[in-house]
Design an enzyme around this catalytic site. Structure first.
Site, PDB file in Angstrom:
ATOM      1  N   HIS A   1       0.841  -1.202   0.000  1.00 14.52           N
ATOM      2  CA  HIS A   1       0.000   0.000   0.000  1.00 14.52           C
ATOM      3  C   HIS A   1       0.877   1.253   0.000  1.00 14.52           C
ATOM      4  O   HIS A   1       0.684   2.163  -0.817  1.00 14.52           O
ATOM      5  CB  HIS A   1      -0.909  -0.018   1.233  1.00 14.52           C
ATOM      6  CG  HIS A   1      -1.754   1.197   1.404  1.00 14.52           C
ATOM      7  ND1 HIS A   1      -3.119   1.159   1.332  1.00 14.52           N
ATOM      8  CD2 HIS A   1      -1.442   2.494   1.647  1.00 14.52           C
ATOM      9  CE1 HIS A   1      -3.606   2.378   1.524  1.00 14.52           C
ATOM     10  NE2 HIS A   1      -2.591   3.215   1.724  1.00 14.52           N
ATOM     11  N   GLU A   2       1.838   1.306   0.908  1.00 13.46           N
ATOM     12  CA  GLU A   2       2.701   2.490   1.004  1.00 13.46           C
ATOM     13  C   GLU A   2       3.664   2.574  -0.177  1.00 13.46           C
ATOM     14  O   GLU A   2       3.927   3.661  -0.697  1.00 13.46           O
ATOM     15  CB  GLU A   2       3.451   2.501   2.335  1.00 13.46           C
ATOM     16  CG  GLU A   2       2.557   2.511   3.561  1.00 13.46           C
ATOM     17  CD  GLU A   2       1.499   3.598   3.574  1.00 13.46           C
ATOM     18  OE1 GLU A   2       1.672   4.646   2.909  1.00 13.46           O
ATOM     19  OE2 GLU A   2       0.470   3.411   4.252  1.00 13.46           O
TER      20      GLU A   2
ATOM     21  N   HIS B   1       2.039   4.218  -3.168  1.00 14.48           N
ATOM     22  CA  HIS B   1       2.023   5.688  -3.128  1.00 14.48           C
ATOM     23  C   HIS B   1       3.306   6.256  -3.732  1.00 14.48           C
ATOM     24  O   HIS B   1       3.265   7.199  -4.527  1.00 14.48           O
ATOM     25  CB  HIS B   1       1.869   6.194  -1.691  1.00 14.48           C
ATOM     26  CG  HIS B   1       0.500   6.036  -1.126  1.00 14.48           C
ATOM     27  ND1 HIS B   1      -0.618   6.614  -1.691  1.00 14.48           N
ATOM     28  CD2 HIS B   1       0.066   5.362  -0.026  1.00 14.48           C
ATOM     29  CE1 HIS B   1      -1.680   6.308  -0.958  1.00 14.48           C
ATOM     30  NE2 HIS B   1      -1.293   5.544   0.050  1.00 14.48           N
TER      31      HIS B   1
END
Length: 165
Positions: free
Chosen positions: A78-79, A82
């Site tokens: 998820h990170e 980004h």
């Protein structure tokens, strides 16, 4: 609360997942994006944050220790997504279509915006508030905003203002 020491095996598992996802993305995108810096300094109820300009991922060590497998499988990609969106497309909406595409099509992970981890161990003091239909708990920050007259919070169910007590 003191930050717990993470066993080296857990740190290695996190790094392994990060490197696997990064290699997968570099292959699918035909790029050579560098490995981001990984630190375990995230606090509070956030599982992690991606810092674009410093190309850094900050992970919450408490939530990681309490949810090792799910955390590694979901929060790490998820990170990373980004950071990859920022490198590939520039500044975009944090959980916009580019991020969703990066998660699902490139990394092969379901695009979930929030985690479902238990938060009792990381949640700070809360203050009781109520409306006509239920009791609510406000964080210290929100409570202080109410006390200073800077904010009024409303119940998501009945729409009435929340009152202390």
């Amino acid at each position: 609360m003191k930050t717990p020491r993470l066993p080296i095996a857990i740190q290695q598992a996190v790094m392994r997942r990060l490197r696997e996802n990064l290699a997968q993305a570099n292959l699918k995108l035909d790029r050579h994006y560098p490995e981001p810096k990984l630190v375990y300094t995230q606090r509070g109820t956030s599982a992690g944050t991606a810092w674009l300009e410093s190309y850094e991922i900050r992970l919450n060590p408490v939530l990681l220790l309490e949810n090792i497998d799910t955390f590694i499988a979901e929060v790490v990609p998820h990170e990373l997504a980004h950071l990859l969106v920022w490198k590939h497309f520039g500044r975009k909406a944090p959980h916009g279509k580019e991020w969703k595409w990066m998660m699902e099509s490139v990394l092969g992970v379901p695009a979930r915006r929030t985690h479902q981890f238990a938060l009792q161990s990381v949640r700070r003091n809360t203050f009781p508030y109520h409306c006509q239909c239920q009791q609510n708990q406000l964080t210290v920050r929100r409570h202080n905003r109410v006390v200073r007259g800077e904010a009024v919070y409303r119940c998501v169910h009945c729409g009435e203002p929340l009152v202390a007590g």
